[in-house]
Design a protein around this motif. Structure first.
Motif, mmCIF file in Angstrom:
data_model
loop_
_atom_site.group_PDB
_atom_site.id
_atom_site.type_symbol
_atom_site.label_atom_id
_atom_site.label_comp_id
_atom_site.label_asym_id
_atom_site.label_seq_id
_atom_site.Cartn_x
_atom_site.Cartn_y
_atom_site.Cartn_z
ATOM 1 N N SER A 1 44.898 13.269 8.076
ATOM 2 C CA SER A 1 45.379 14.585 8.500
ATOM 3 C C SER A 1 46.896 14.662 8.422
ATOM 4 O O SER A 1 47.461 15.680 7.997
ATOM 5 C CB SER A 1 44.904 14.870 9.927
ATOM 6 N N ASN A 3 47.907 14.932 4.743
ATOM 7 C CA ASN A 3 47.622 16.286 4.252
ATOM 8 C C ASN A 3 48.639 17.297 4.777
ATOM 9 O O ASN A 3 49.030 18.224 4.056
ATOM 10 C CB ASN A 3 46.206 16.706 4.652
ATOM 11 N N ALA A 4 49.061 17.125 6.031
ATOM 12 C CA ALA A 4 50.067 18.022 6.604
ATOM 13 C C ALA A 4 51.395 17.886 5.863
ATOM 14 O O ALA A 4 52.092 18.881 5.613
ATOM 15 C CB ALA A 4 50.257 17.728 8.090
ATOM 16 N N GLN A 33 51.188 19.658 2.481
ATOM 17 C CA GLN A 33 51.359 21.110 2.606
ATOM 18 C C GLN A 33 52.833 21.505 2.696
ATOM 19 O O GLN A 33 53.203 22.623 2.358
ATOM 20 C CB GLN A 33 50.600 21.618 3.840
ATOM 21 N N GLU A 34 53.656 20.561 3.155
ATOM 22 C CA GLU A 34 55.104 20.808 3.228
ATOM 23 C C GLU A 34 55.817 20.385 1.946
ATOM 24 O O GLU A 34 57.045 20.409 1.880
ATOM 25 C CB GLU A 34 55.699 20.046 4.417
#
Length: 389
Positions: A232, A235-236, A239-240
């Motif tokens: 997680s 993945n975060a 996204q950035e």
């Protein structure tokens, strides 16, 4: 943990404290360098000249007994022979290109390469298998090297695409500047004037103890629940726009283990994600985003529950100041009673809660109960009786 392992960990903690007393504003560099020693990973220090990059690395490596240490300043004209050793003339007569590696990098357990990104591409390419696979090729044959950790320093970030493979292999990356805090400057100046290197009392650790720690590190467990949180996190970051290679993602697991290990825990938890702050970034602008994303994940579900209850309670208290309407007070009492019951439910889950979170919940529970009693007494004064919790 075994007694020998714990004793070796204590030595590393002592070395860390001693070095932090000498090198001010370098706590993260020291902590990460020690993690690199027990994980076999690399350290990259980026900063202007005169920021104690080589001095700190030399001081740390001098605390390792029986270890062979290789240090070299690289430049545009550096030849592989400077690092790996020259070819044997005698062997060349037999059409064999064997290098004489005595006192060179292939025989070292600890290495420091200064100005690494100023080196030419052919020489740097030779370093890649040494850093990653702990292997170098002598006359075309793979030869294992005893290298534990490689420390590198640079005054600049790599700009050429050809350097990216090497840059990605630098697991711990730290951008360091000059000492800025006035109190730390005083400590630095006094240390310089007194020449307080503490060499007489310096804690050391043997090469054998380091190898013992590296072996014991494999016993630190990482549960599937932590791996899911780690996915997680990755993945975060994606996204950035922060992309981490598969190799680096795998190496991060060693860092997580090392952080738990140095805390004398046999299992990784999400709190160990904090150790990845100097591992996940590629560009300086990534650091703030990574710090924020990791900080969010360091907050446990119970911490979030505490924050929500505390915020709601404070809002109720602020809104009910100087209220005299009994009907409104009764409604407020119902809201406070709900928060009190919710706090009790959370505390019943103590077995799943960290002690530090429980220690915050207990005073909050008492504060809510006291306010609930106050509201109840105020209602009773008006002649209306309600059951007290």
């Amino acid at each position: 943990m075994e007694q020998k392992v714990e004793a070796a960990i204590d030595k590393l903690h002592n070395i860390s404290r001693e070095l932090k007393n000498i090198f001010v504003e370098r706590d993260e560099v020291i902590d990460n360098s020690i993690k690199a020693l027990i994980t076999g990973q690399t350290v990259l220090l980026i900063g202007p000249p005169g920021t104690a990059k080589s001095a700190l690395t030399n001081a740390l490596c001098s605390r390792i007994e029986n270890a062979k240490y290789f240090s070299w300043l690289l430049n545009r004209t550096s030849d592989p022979a400077e690092i790996l050793g020259p070819f044997s003339i005698k062997e060349m007569e037999n059409d064999r290109f064997l290098r004489v590696t005595k006192s060179k990098l292939p025989e070292a357990e600890i290495a420091f390469l200064d100005e690494i990104f100023k080196c030419n591409e052919p020489t740097l390419n030779i370093l890649l298998p040494i850093i990653n696979e702990k292997m170098f090729y002598n006359d075309g044959n793979p030869v294992g090297v005893p290298l534990i950790s490689l420390f590198a320093a640079s005054n600049e970030f790599p700009e050429e695409d050809s350097l990216m493979a090497l840059y990605d292999r630098m697991i711990f990356r730290m951008n360091i500047g000059y000492v800025s805090d006035i109190h730390n400057k005083m400590r630095m100046f006094k240390g310089f004037l007194n020449n307080s290197s503490n060499e007489g009392q310096a804690t050391t650790i043997t090469l054998e103890e380091l190898k013992l720690l590296r072996s014991a590190l494999d016993e630190v467990a990482i549960d599937d629940s932590v791996l899911k949180e780690y996915i997680s996190l990755i993945n975060a970051l994606l996204q950035e726009g922060i992309i981490i290679s598969d190799r680096r993602q795998n190496e991060c697991l060693k860092v997580l283990r090392a952080n738990a290990f140095l805390c004398k825990r046999n299992k990784v938890s999400s709190c160990d994600f904090e150790a990845l702050r100097d591992v996940l970034w590629n560009n300086l602008e990534d650091i703030e985003k990574i710090d924020e994303i990791i900080r969010e994940r360091l907050v446990s579900p119970y911490e979030k529950e505490y924050n929500a209850i505390s915020k709601h309670y404070n809002e109720i208290v602020d809104a009910s100041k100087n209220l005299k309407d009994i009907r409104t007070i009764i409604e407020i009492r119902g809201s406070v009673e709900y928060l009190y019951e919710k706090t009790n439910r959370v505390l019943k889950e103590y077995d799943l809660m960290e002690d530090k979170t429980k220690n915050k919940f207990m005073p909050l529970k008492k504060e809510i109960k006291d306010y609930l009693d106050k509201l109840t007494a105020q209602i009773e004064d008006e002649g209306l009786m309600y059951d007290v919790v």
